[in-house]
Design an enzyme around this catalytic site. Structure first.
Site, PDB file in Angstrom:
ATOM      1  N   GLU A   1      14.117  10.712   5.868  1.00  0.00           N
ATOM      2  CA  GLU A   1      14.332  12.159   5.857  1.00  0.00           C
ATOM      3  C   GLU A   1      14.374  12.626   7.311  1.00  0.00           C
ATOM      4  OE1 GLU A   1      12.300  13.552   1.656  1.00  0.00           O
ATOM      5  OE2 GLU A   1      10.958  13.345   3.362  1.00  0.00           O
TER       6      GLU A   1
ATOM      7  N   HIS B   1      11.130  10.980   8.842  1.00  0.00           N
ATOM      8  CA  HIS B   1      10.142  10.571   7.843  1.00  0.00           C
ATOM      9  C   HIS B   1      10.627   9.320   7.106  1.00  0.00           C
ATOM     10  CE1 HIS B   1       7.806  11.379   3.919  1.00  0.00           C
ATOM     11  NE2 HIS B   1       7.006  10.811   4.793  1.00  0.00           N
TER      12      HIS B   1
ATOM     13  N   ASN C   1       8.086  13.914  -0.721  1.00  0.00           N
ATOM     14  CA  ASN C   1       6.649  14.112  -0.938  1.00  0.00           C
ATOM     15  C   ASN C   1       6.320  15.385  -1.706  1.00  0.00           C
ATOM     16  OD1 ASN C   1       5.916  11.722   0.155  1.00  0.00           O
ATOM     17  ND2 ASN C   1       5.349  12.541   2.159  1.00  0.00           N
TER      18      ASN C   1
ATOM     19  N   SER D   1       3.883  13.083   7.014  1.00  0.00           N
ATOM     20  CA  SER D   1       4.193  13.160   5.584  1.00  0.00           C
ATOM     21  C   SER D   1       4.190  14.594   5.092  1.00  0.00           C
ATOM     22  CB  SER D   1       3.110  12.433   4.777  1.00  0.00           C
ATOM     23  OG  SER D   1       3.051  11.094   5.109  1.00  0.00           O
TER      24      SER D   1
HETATM   25  C1  LIG Z   1       3.526   9.245   1.471  1.00  0.00           C
HETATM   26  C2  LIG Z   1       4.641   8.982   2.425  1.00  0.00           C
HETATM   27  O1  LIG Z   1       4.799  10.067   3.318  1.00  0.00           O
HETATM   28  C3  LIG Z   1       5.984   8.645   1.825  1.00  0.00           C
HETATM   29  C4  LIG Z   1       6.046   7.297   1.153  1.00  0.00           C
HETATM   30  O2  LIG Z   1       6.212   6.289   1.796  1.00  0.00           O
HETATM   31  S1  LIG Z   1       5.846   7.301  -0.494  1.00  0.00           S
HETATM   32  C5  LIG Z   1       5.995   5.611  -0.953  1.00  0.00           C
HETATM   33  C6  LIG Z   1       7.418   5.188  -1.134  1.00  0.00           C
HETATM   34  N1  LIG Z   1       7.459   3.824  -1.551  1.00  0.00           N
HETATM   35  C7  LIG Z   1       7.587   3.455  -2.826  1.00  0.00           C
HETATM   36  O3  LIG Z   1       7.730   4.273  -3.717  1.00  0.00           O
HETATM   37  C8  LIG Z   1       7.521   1.969  -3.065  1.00  0.00           C
HETATM   38  C9  LIG Z   1       7.717   1.632  -4.500  1.00  0.00           C
HETATM   39  N2  LIG Z   1       7.701   0.173  -4.652  1.00  0.00           N
HETATM   40  C10 LIG Z   1       8.807  -0.582  -4.465  1.00  0.00           C
HETATM   41  O4  LIG Z   1       9.892  -0.084  -4.194  1.00  0.00           O
HETATM   42  C11 LIG Z   1       8.651  -2.074  -4.662  1.00  0.00           C
HETATM   43  O5  LIG Z   1       7.506  -2.294  -5.446  1.00  0.00           O
HETATM   44  C12 LIG Z   1       8.498  -2.846  -3.285  1.00  0.00           C
HETATM   45  C13 LIG Z   1       9.813  -2.796  -2.520  1.00  0.00           C
HETATM   46  C14 LIG Z   1       7.385  -2.314  -2.439  1.00  0.00           C
HETATM   47  C15 LIG Z   1       8.141  -4.318  -3.575  1.00  0.00           C
HETATM   48  O6  LIG Z   1       9.065  -4.881  -4.421  1.00  0.00           O
HETATM   49  P1  LIG Z   1       8.620  -5.707  -5.701  1.00  0.00           P
HETATM   50  O7  LIG Z   1       9.829  -6.369  -6.241  1.00  0.00           O
HETATM   51  O8  LIG Z   1       7.888  -4.736  -6.567  1.00  0.00           O
HETATM   52  O9  LIG Z   1       7.525  -6.742  -5.239  1.00  0.00           O
HETATM   53  P2  LIG Z   1       7.522  -8.037  -4.316  1.00  0.00           P
HETATM   54  O10 LIG Z   1       7.813  -9.215  -5.187  1.00  0.00           O
HETATM   55  O11 LIG Z   1       6.230  -7.996  -3.557  1.00  0.00           O
HETATM   56  O12 LIG Z   1       8.667  -7.864  -3.263  1.00  0.00           O
HETATM   57  C16 LIG Z   1       9.967  -8.302  -3.487  1.00  0.00           C
HETATM   58  C17 LIG Z   1      10.569  -8.672  -2.189  1.00  0.00           C
HETATM   59  O13 LIG Z   1      10.633  -7.503  -1.359  1.00  0.00           O
HETATM   60  C18 LIG Z   1      10.505  -7.889  -0.002  1.00  0.00           C
HETATM   61  N3  LIG Z   1       9.378  -7.181   0.613  1.00  0.00           N
HETATM   62  C19 LIG Z   1       8.445  -6.440  -0.013  1.00  0.00           C
HETATM   63  N4  LIG Z   1       7.629  -5.884   0.897  1.00  0.00           N
HETATM   64  C20 LIG Z   1       8.058  -6.287   2.105  1.00  0.00           C
HETATM   65  C21 LIG Z   1       7.632  -6.048   3.440  1.00  0.00           C
HETATM   66  N5  LIG Z   1       6.587  -5.254   3.724  1.00  0.00           N
HETATM   67  N6  LIG Z   1       8.320  -6.634   4.442  1.00  0.00           N
HETATM   68  C22 LIG Z   1       9.369  -7.412   4.192  1.00  0.00           C
HETATM   69  N7  LIG Z   1       9.826  -7.691   2.963  1.00  0.00           N
HETATM   70  C23 LIG Z   1       9.167  -7.129   1.933  1.00  0.00           C
HETATM   71  C24 LIG Z   1      10.327  -9.363   0.041  1.00  0.00           C
HETATM   72  O14 LIG Z   1      11.590  -9.950   0.211  1.00  0.00           O
HETATM   73  C25 LIG Z   1       9.791  -9.677  -1.338  1.00  0.00           C
HETATM   74  O15 LIG Z   1      10.024 -10.977  -1.659  1.00  0.00           O
HETATM   75  P3  LIG Z   1       8.903 -12.106  -1.252  1.00  0.00           P
HETATM   76  O16 LIG Z   1       7.647 -11.706  -1.959  1.00  0.00           O
HETATM   77  O17 LIG Z   1       9.522 -13.357  -1.755  1.00  0.00           O
HETATM   78  O18 LIG Z   1       8.702 -12.118   0.213  1.00  0.00           O
HETATM   79  N1  LIG Z   2       1.252   5.529   4.358  1.00  0.00           N
HETATM   80  C1  LIG Z   2       2.441   5.951   3.972  1.00  0.00           C
HETATM   81  O1  LIG Z   2       2.936   5.541   2.911  1.00  0.00           O
HETATM   82  C2  LIG Z   2       3.210   6.914   4.825  1.00  0.00           C
HETATM   83  C3  LIG Z   2       4.582   7.075   4.579  1.00  0.00           C
HETATM   84  C4  LIG Z   2       5.330   7.961   5.386  1.00  0.00           C
HETATM   85  C5  LIG Z   2       4.694   8.657   6.403  1.00  0.00           C
HETATM   86  N2  LIG Z   2       3.362   8.453   6.631  1.00  0.00           N
HETATM   87  C6  LIG Z   2       2.768   9.157   7.770  1.00  0.00           C
HETATM   88  O2  LIG Z   2       2.794   8.269   8.883  1.00  0.00           O
HETATM   89  C7  LIG Z   2       1.636   8.492   9.724  1.00  0.00           C
HETATM   90  C8  LIG Z   2       0.856   7.201   9.837  1.00  0.00           C
HETATM   91  O3  LIG Z   2       0.473   6.784   8.537  1.00  0.00           O
HETATM   92  P1  LIG Z   2      -0.008   5.282   8.265  1.00  0.00           P
HETATM   93  O4  LIG Z   2      -0.094   5.140   6.797  1.00  0.00           O
HETATM   94  O5  LIG Z   2       0.794   4.341   9.077  1.00  0.00           O
HETATM   95  O6  LIG Z   2      -1.498   5.348   8.861  1.00  0.00           O
HETATM   96  P2  LIG Z   2      -2.441   4.153   9.328  1.00  0.00           P
HETATM   97  O7  LIG Z   2      -3.827   4.667   9.197  1.00  0.00           O
HETATM   98  O8  LIG Z   2      -2.060   2.885   8.635  1.00  0.00           O
HETATM   99  O9  LIG Z   2      -2.057   3.957  10.880  1.00  0.00           O
HETATM  100  C9  LIG Z   2      -2.279   4.928  11.862  1.00  0.00           C
HETATM  101  C10 LIG Z   2      -2.438   4.202  13.188  1.00  0.00           C
HETATM  102  O10 LIG Z   2      -2.426   5.177  14.254  1.00  0.00           O
HETATM  103  C11 LIG Z   2      -3.396   4.764  15.220  1.00  0.00           C
HETATM  104  N3  LIG Z   2      -3.763   5.939  16.007  1.00  0.00           N
HETATM  105  C12 LIG Z   2      -4.530   6.996  15.638  1.00  0.00           C
HETATM  106  N4  LIG Z   2      -4.594   7.882  16.658  1.00  0.00           N
HETATM  107  C13 LIG Z   2      -3.854   7.380  17.673  1.00  0.00           C
HETATM  108  C14 LIG Z   2      -3.508   7.842  18.972  1.00  0.00           C
HETATM  109  N5  LIG Z   2      -3.954   9.022  19.442  1.00  0.00           N
HETATM  110  N6  LIG Z   2      -2.706   7.075  19.753  1.00  0.00           N
HETATM  111  C15 LIG Z   2      -2.226   5.883  19.305  1.00  0.00           C
HETATM  112  N7  LIG Z   2      -2.513   5.410  18.071  1.00  0.00           N
HETATM  113  C16 LIG Z   2      -3.310   6.144  17.268  1.00  0.00           C
HETATM  114  C17 LIG Z   2      -4.538   4.175  14.393  1.00  0.00           C
HETATM  115  O11 LIG Z   2      -5.356   3.318  15.171  1.00  0.00           O
HETATM  116  C18 LIG Z   2      -3.755   3.434  13.298  1.00  0.00           C
HETATM  117  O12 LIG Z   2      -3.489   2.092  13.666  1.00  0.00           O
HETATM  118  C19 LIG Z   2       0.899   9.655   9.089  1.00  0.00           C
HETATM  119  O13 LIG Z   2       1.331  10.852   9.660  1.00  0.00           O
HETATM  120  C20 LIG Z   2       1.313   9.564   7.623  1.00  0.00           C
HETATM  121  O14 LIG Z   2       1.189  10.800   6.953  1.00  0.00           O
HETATM  122  C21 LIG Z   2       2.618   7.588   5.881  1.00  0.00           C
END
Ligand SMILES: C[C@H](O)CC(=O)SCCNC(=O)CCNC(=O)[C@H](O)C(C)(C)COP(=O)(O)OP(=O)(O)OC[C@H]1O[C@@H](n2cnc3c(N)ncnc32)[C@H](O)[C@@H]1OP(=O)(O)O
Ligand SMILES: NC(=O)c1ccc[n+]([C@@H]2O[C@H](COP(=O)([O-])OP(=O)(O)OC[C@H]3O[C@@H](n4cnc5c(N)ncnc54)[C@H](O)[C@@H]3O)[C@@H](O)[C@H]2O)c1
Length: 320
Positions: free
Chosen positions: A177, A165, A215, A144
Site C-alpha cells: 500500500e 505498507h 488493516n 500499520s
Molecule cells: C498487520 C500488518 O500491518 C499487515 C499484515 O501484514 S497482515 C498479514 C498479511 N499476511 C497474511 O494474511 C498471510 C496469510 N498466509 C499466507 O498467505 C500463507 O499462509 C503463507 C504465504 C504465509 C505461507 O504459505 P503456506 O502455503 O500456508 O505455508 P508454507 O508451507 O509454510 O509455505 C509455502 C511456501 O511459501 C514460501 N514461504 C513461506 N514463508 C516464507 C518466507 N518467510 N520466506 C520465504 N519463503 C516463504 C516457501 O516457499 C514455502 O515453502 P517451503 O516451506 O518449502 O520453504
Molecule cells: N507484523 C506485521 O505483520 C506487520 C505488517 C505490516 C506492518 N507492520 C508494521 O511494521 C513495523 C514493525 O513491525 P514488526 O512486526 O516488524 O515489529 P518487530 O517487533 O518484529 O520489529 C521491530 C524492530 O525495530 C527495532 N527497533 C525499535 N526501535 C528502534 C529504533 N529506534 N531504531 C532502530 N530499530 C529499532 C526493534 O529492535 C525490532 O527489531 C510496525 O510499525 C508495524 O506496525 C507490521
C-alpha cells in the site's frame, strides 16, 4: 498497438529516471517486517543497509534473511541448486548492517522505517534522520495504523514523506500500500510506486486514513474473532478451521494474529480506540491484553526469547 508519442517518451523517461533514482535503501528495524523488506530490496539489486538497536538483533535478522532466501532459492532454482546458493550469497552481499541510523542515512536515497508501532518513537527517529539525510532522500514508514502525516510532522520534508505498507511475510506477499499524505508530493508518490514495482510488488494507492485499506478491514475482523471466542461462541481451533475452509483464507484469524504479532495488533487497536472510543470495532480485547502482558506475543515470542538468551550469554561473566 501502442503509438510512441512525445508524451509517452516523456513519461517513460521520467519513470525510468525515478526507478534509477532509488538505488540505496536504508531499512530501519530488523524485526519481522524490516528483515523482509531488506531481503526483497536486496534481491532486486538495491544496495541495502539494515539498522537496528543492537548487533545481536542484527545477527538474528541476517540469519533470518539467509534462511528465507534459501527457501526462495530452493523453489526458484529447483533444477540448479548451485545457482540457488550463488543467488543467496549475491543477495546477502547487497546487505550491510548498522546500529547508527544517523550516520548511514547520509548516503541513502530512501529510508523505510519498520520499528515499533509507537508514534513518539517513530517521530523521534525521523526527527533525528531529517537533519542528517540529503535533500533528495525520501522517507517512508511501514506503519500499520498510524497517520503518515503525524509521523512526518517531526521532519521538515513533508513533501518527501509517504507510506510504504508491506505485508507479512514480505518475500511472499505481493501487495504494497503506497500512502499519499496531504503534503506528499506527486513526485515522491510516483517514486514510491515505482520503487514498489521495482521490488516485484503490486502497489495500490491509499489515502492517509486509519488502517489504509487492508488493516481497516483485517484488524477489526481478527479482533471480532477474539471476541467471538471470549463470548464462548467457538474454540480458537474451530474458528480458524471455519475461516480457512469456509471463507478460503490461507490462515485463520488466530493463526494470523499469532503471525502478525500480538503486541503489534494491540498497538494498532489501542491507538484507534484512543482516537475513536465509541467505535465498537476498535474495542480493546481483555484476552489480547492479558497475553501481551504475559509476554506471549505469538510466533515472534520464540525469536525474542532466543535473543534474550543470546544477550544473557554475551553478558555473562565468562564472555566479558
Ligand atoms: C498487520 C500488518 O500491518 C499487515 C499484515 O501484514 S497482515 C498479514 C498479511 N499476511 C497474511 O494474511 C498471510 C496469510 N498466509 C499466507 O498467505 C500463507 O499462509 C503463507 C504465504 C504465509 C505461507 O504459505 P503456506 O502455503 O500456508 O505455508 P508454507 O508451507 O509454510 O509455505 C509455502 C511456501 O511459501 C514460501 N514461504 C513461506 N514463508 C516464507 C518466507 N518467510 N520466506 C520465504 N519463503 C516463504 C516457501 O516457499 C514455502 O515453502 P517451503 O516451506 O518449502 O520453504
Ligand atoms: N507484523 C506485521 O505483520 C506487520 C505488517 C505490516 C506492518 N507492520 C508494521 O511494521 C513495523 C514493525 O513491525 P514488526 O512486526 O516488524 O515489529 P518487530 O517487533 O518484529 O520489529 C521491530 C524492530 O525495530 C527495532 N527497533 C525499535 N526501535 C528502534 C529504533 N529506534 N531504531 C532502530 N530499530 C529499532 C526493534 O529492535 C525490532 O527489531 C510496525 O510499525 C508495524 O506496525 C507490521
Amino acid at each position: 498497438m501502442a503509438f510512441i508519442t512525445r508524451q509517452n517518451i516523456r513519461s517513460l523517461s521520467s519513470s525510468a529516471a525515478l526507478r534509477a533514482a532509488i538505488k540505496h535503501v536504508t531499512v530501519i528495524g530488523g524485526g519481522l517486517m524490516g528483515a523482509g523488506i531488506a531481503q526483497v530490496a536486496a534481491s532486486t539489486g538495491h544496495s541495502v543497509v539494515l539498522v537496528d538497536t543492537s548487533e545481536d538483533i542484527l545477527k538474528k535478522s541476517t540469519k533470518g534473511i539467509e534462511a528465507s532466501l534459501k527457501r526462495v532459492a530452493k523453489k526458484k532454482f529447483a533444477e540448479k541448486p548451485e545457482d540457488g546458493e550463488a543467488f543467496v550469497q549475491k543477495v546477502l552481499k547487497n546487505i550491510s548492517t548498522s546500529t547508527d541510523a544517523v550516520s548511514v542515512v547520509q548516503g541513502t536515497d530512501l529510508v523505510v522505517e519498520a520499528i515499533v508501532e509507537n508514534l513518539k518513537v517513530k517521530q523521534d527517529l525521523f526527527g533525528a534522520l531529517d537533519k542528517a539525510a540529503p535533500e533528495h532522500t525520501i522517507f517512508a514508514s511501514n506503519t500499520s495504523s498510524l497517520p503518515i502525516a503525524d509521523i512526518a510532522s517531526s521532519t521538515a520534508r513533508l513533501d518527501r514523506f509517504g507510506g510504504l505498507h508491506f505485508f507479512n511475510p514480505v518475500p511472499m506477499m505481493k501487495l504494497v500500500e503506497v500512502i499519499k499524505a496531504p503534503a506528499t508530493s506527486q513526485q515522491t508518490f510516483d517514486a514510491l510506486l515505482e520503487f514498489s514495482k521495482a521490488l516485484g510488488k503490486h502497489p495500490v494507492s491509499c489515502k492517509d486514513t486509519p488502517g489504509f485499506i487492508v488493516n481497516r478491514l483485517l484488524v477489526p475482523y481478527m479482533l471480532e474473532a477474539v471476541r467471538l471466542h471470549e463470548r464462548g461462541h467457538g474454540s480458537k481451533e474451530d474458528i480458524d478451521v471455519a475461516m480457512k475452509l469456509g471463507a478460503g483464507y490461507p490462515m485463520g484469524p488466530f493463526e494470523l494474529l499469532d503471525y502478525v504479532g500480538l503486541d503489534t495488533s494491540k498497538f494498532i487497536i489501542d491507538g484507534w480506540h484512543e482516537k475513536d472510543p465509541d467505535n465498537p470495532l476498535f474495542a480493546p480485547s481483555p484476552l489480547l491484553n492479558k497475553l501481551v502482558a504475559e509476554g506471549k506475543l505469538g510466533k515472534k515470542t520464540a525469536w525474542v526469547r532466543n535473543l534474550l538468551q543470546t544477550q544473557n550469554v554475551n553478558n555473562s561473566p565468562e564472555n566479558t
